[in-house]
Design a protein around this motif. Structure first.
Motif, PDB file in Angstrom:
ATOM      1  N   PRO A 163       1.016  -1.275   0.158  1.00  0.00           N
ATOM      2  CA  PRO A 163       0.014  -0.076   0.131  1.00  0.00           C
ATOM      3  C   PRO A 163       1.067   1.236   0.018  1.00  0.00           C
ATOM      4  CG  PRO A 163      -0.821  -1.723   1.356  1.00  0.00           C
ATOM      5  CD  PRO A 163       0.327  -2.170   1.300  1.00  0.00           C
ATOM      6  N   PHE A 222      -4.328   7.834   0.921  1.00  0.00           N
ATOM      7  CA  PHE A 222      -5.748   7.376   0.412  1.00  0.00           C
ATOM      8  C   PHE A 222      -5.978   8.257  -0.940  1.00  0.00           C
ATOM      9  CE2 PHE A 222      -6.304   6.635   4.873  1.00  0.00           C
ATOM     10  CZ  PHE A 222      -6.969   5.412   4.969  1.00  0.00           C
ATOM     11  N   MET A 246      -2.953  -5.453   0.008  1.00  0.00           N
ATOM     12  CA  MET A 246      -3.848  -4.471  -0.417  1.00  0.00           C
ATOM     13  C   MET A 246      -5.386  -4.747   0.144  1.00  0.00           C
ATOM     14  SD  MET A 246      -2.479  -2.107  -2.422  1.00  0.00           S
ATOM     15  CE  MET A 246      -0.921  -1.869  -3.340  1.00  0.00           C
ATOM     16  N   SER A 247      -6.229  -3.528   0.252  1.00  0.00           N
ATOM     17  CA  SER A 247      -7.435  -3.627   0.694  1.00  0.00           C
ATOM     18  C   SER A 247      -8.433  -2.878  -0.169  1.00  0.00           C
ATOM     19  CB  SER A 247      -7.532  -3.076   2.139  1.00  0.00           C
ATOM     20  OG  SER A 247      -7.144  -1.754   2.139  1.00  0.00           O
ATOM     21  N   ASP A 248      -7.844  -2.169  -1.060  1.00  0.00           N
ATOM     22  CA  ASP A 248      -8.548  -1.173  -1.938  1.00  0.00           C
ATOM     23  C   ASP A 248      -8.594  -1.609  -3.373  1.00  0.00           C
ATOM     24  OD1 ASP A 248     -10.184   1.643  -2.034  1.00  0.00           O
ATOM     25  OD2 ASP A 248      -8.344   1.909  -3.639  1.00  0.00           O
ATOM     26  N   ALA A 249      -9.496  -1.779  -3.860  1.00  0.00           N
ATOM     27  CA  ALA A 249      -9.883  -2.277  -5.268  1.00  0.00           C
ATOM     28  C   ALA A 249      -9.256  -1.254  -6.149  1.00  0.00           C
ATOM     29  CB  ALA A 249     -11.328  -2.378  -5.683  1.00  0.00           C
ATOM     30  N   THR A 250      -9.272  -0.047  -6.016  1.00  0.00           N
ATOM     31  CA  THR A 250      -8.898   1.031  -6.938  1.00  0.00           C
ATOM     32  C   THR A 250      -7.309   1.145  -6.723  1.00  0.00           C
ATOM     33  OG1 THR A 250     -10.941   2.391  -6.550  1.00  0.00           O
ATOM     34  CG2 THR A 250      -8.974   3.454  -7.841  1.00  0.00           C
ATOM     35  N   GLU A 251      -6.776   0.973  -5.592  1.00  0.00           N
ATOM     36  CA  GLU A 251      -5.177   0.872  -5.609  1.00  0.00           C
ATOM     37  C   GLU A 251      -4.795  -0.128  -6.197  1.00  0.00           C
ATOM     38  OE1 GLU A 251      -1.729   1.609  -2.219  1.00  0.00           O
ATOM     39  OE2 GLU A 251      -3.938   1.363  -1.395  1.00  0.00           O
ATOM     40  N   THR A 307     -11.706  -7.207   3.142  1.00  0.00           N
ATOM     41  CA  THR A 307     -10.601  -6.193   3.386  1.00  0.00           C
ATOM     42  C   THR A 307     -10.875  -5.183   4.344  1.00  0.00           C
ATOM     43  OG1 THR A 307     -10.857  -4.749   1.775  1.00  0.00           O
ATOM     44  CG2 THR A 307      -9.885  -7.034   1.078  1.00  0.00           C
ATOM     45  N   MET A 348     -10.877  -2.158   3.481  1.00  0.00           N
ATOM     46  CA  MET A 348     -11.941  -1.169   2.728  1.00  0.00           C
ATOM     47  C   MET A 348     -13.321  -1.941   2.611  1.00  0.00           C
ATOM     48  SD  MET A 348     -10.068   1.393   2.651  1.00  0.00           S
ATOM     49  CE  MET A 348     -11.151   2.481   1.449  1.00  0.00           C
ATOM     50  N   LEU A 379     -13.839  -5.075   0.984  1.00  0.00           N
ATOM     51  CA  LEU A 379     -14.061  -5.949  -0.438  1.00  0.00           C
ATOM     52  C   LEU A 379     -14.291  -7.332  -0.019  1.00  0.00           C
ATOM     53  CD1 LEU A 379     -11.169  -5.043  -2.776  1.00  0.00           C
ATOM     54  CD2 LEU A 379     -13.784  -4.680  -3.101  1.00  0.00           C
TER      55      LEU A 379
END
Length: 304
Positions: free
Chosen positions: A116, A120, A156-161, A193, A195, A197
């Motif tokens: 990560p 944000f 990772m926890s964010d789909a966009t990242e 996750t 975030m 997900l």
């Protein structure tokens, strides 16, 4: 998937290495120090960790750049040294792999490592997709110059990242892309996750963004049994794509004000057949795992 990586995977189950941060701390790194800086200030320590994992039977070595983005390095005043530190990290792992090859021993593949980025994305934060693409390009291009064979985008926890990281990596070349999320158990027994997900959404999104391999690493609240259940769900969601699992050495417990991962090498080795039965193709370790854990785990590799 890159053909060289595919050939290795076709030959059988692959073992990735284990924890780097906890190994650096065992070698004298203090809490709060910059692990990535060890690539230039204490390269012999990083090289020794890579070498011990390789000698333990690991097929994949992960570059010491998990916190190597400009955003993460800025916390230590090192944002101007992204290329230097990332390239140096890749060269250390590359040298260990090359030394083994020269000695006619099985040489691991080197994984460029992206974690990560340390902030944000818009609208939650101030970082745009274009800026994040620039940050990840800095890291990955430097690790590519250093000799990395493939890419792991982990924790990772964010789909966009994850999407930005995968698309950035793909734009830089024909190398295998591994997408690994950090899941926790939810109140209803499912996995998600930080975030929000769930397994299916994370896997589908990563595959649509170009991942060749999908899976999970870390997960501070997960038991060893949880990783098996998570593996089953990842394999079901991944279809024909290979799955990677890198568990922590058990759920951390507090002993004399220290957080300790209690799983022994024998306990982690006993997990391996269960993960293979679940359909996992690449197995490694995360927080708290050591070369001793991976040595015990790799002995459980099925005969070809």
């Amino acid at each position: 998937m890159n053909q060289r990586f595919q050939d290795r995977l076709d030959a059988g189950i692959l073992f990735c290495d284990g924890g780097m941060g906890t190994q650096l701390m065992a070698a004298g790194m203090n809490l709060g120090q910059c692990a990535t800086l060890f690539n230039v200030e204490r390269p012999e320590v990083v090289s020794d960790i890579h070498r011990r994992y390789a000698e333990a039977g690991c097929d994949l070595l992960t570059v010491n750049t998990f916190q190597g983005s400009a955003t993460a390095l800025a916390q230590h005043g090192l944002e101007g040294r992204v290329e230097e530190l990332n390239e140096a990290g890749a060269r250390l792992a590359r040298q260990v792999a090359d030394d083994l090859a020269k000695a006619d021993r099985p040489a691991p593949l080197v994984l460029a490592d992206i974690g990560p980025f340390g902030g944000f994305l818009e609208p939650l934060g101030e970082t745009s997709r274009d800026e994040l693409t620039r940050l990840f390009t800095q890291q990955l291009a430097a690790q590519q110059r250093g000799g990395a064979d493939a890419v792991i985008i982990e924790t990772m926890s964010d789909a966009t990242e994850m999407d930005v990281a995968l698309r950035t990596a793909r734009a830089l070349g024909d190398w295998t892309l591994i997408a690994s999320f950090a899941f926790e158990r939810g109140a209803g027994g499912g996995f998600h996750t930080m975030m929000g997900l769930d397994v299916e959404a994370a896997v589908q999104g990563a595959l649509e963004s170009g991942a060749d391999v999908v899976g999970a690493n870390c997960g501070s609240s997960l038991s060893l049994d949880d990783y098996v259940t998570l593996a089953e769900r990842l394999v079901a969601a991944a279809g024909d794509h290979p799955v990677i699992i890198q568990p922590n050495a058990g759920t951390p417990v507090l002993i004399e004000d220290r957080s300790v991962h209690p799983a022994t090498p024998e306990q982690m080795a006993a997990l391996v057949p269960r993960l293979i039965d679940a359909g996992v193709r690449i197995i490694g370790g995360c927080c708290g795992t050591t070369p001793e854990h991976l040595r015990a785990m790799s002995t459980m590799k099925p005969a070809v």
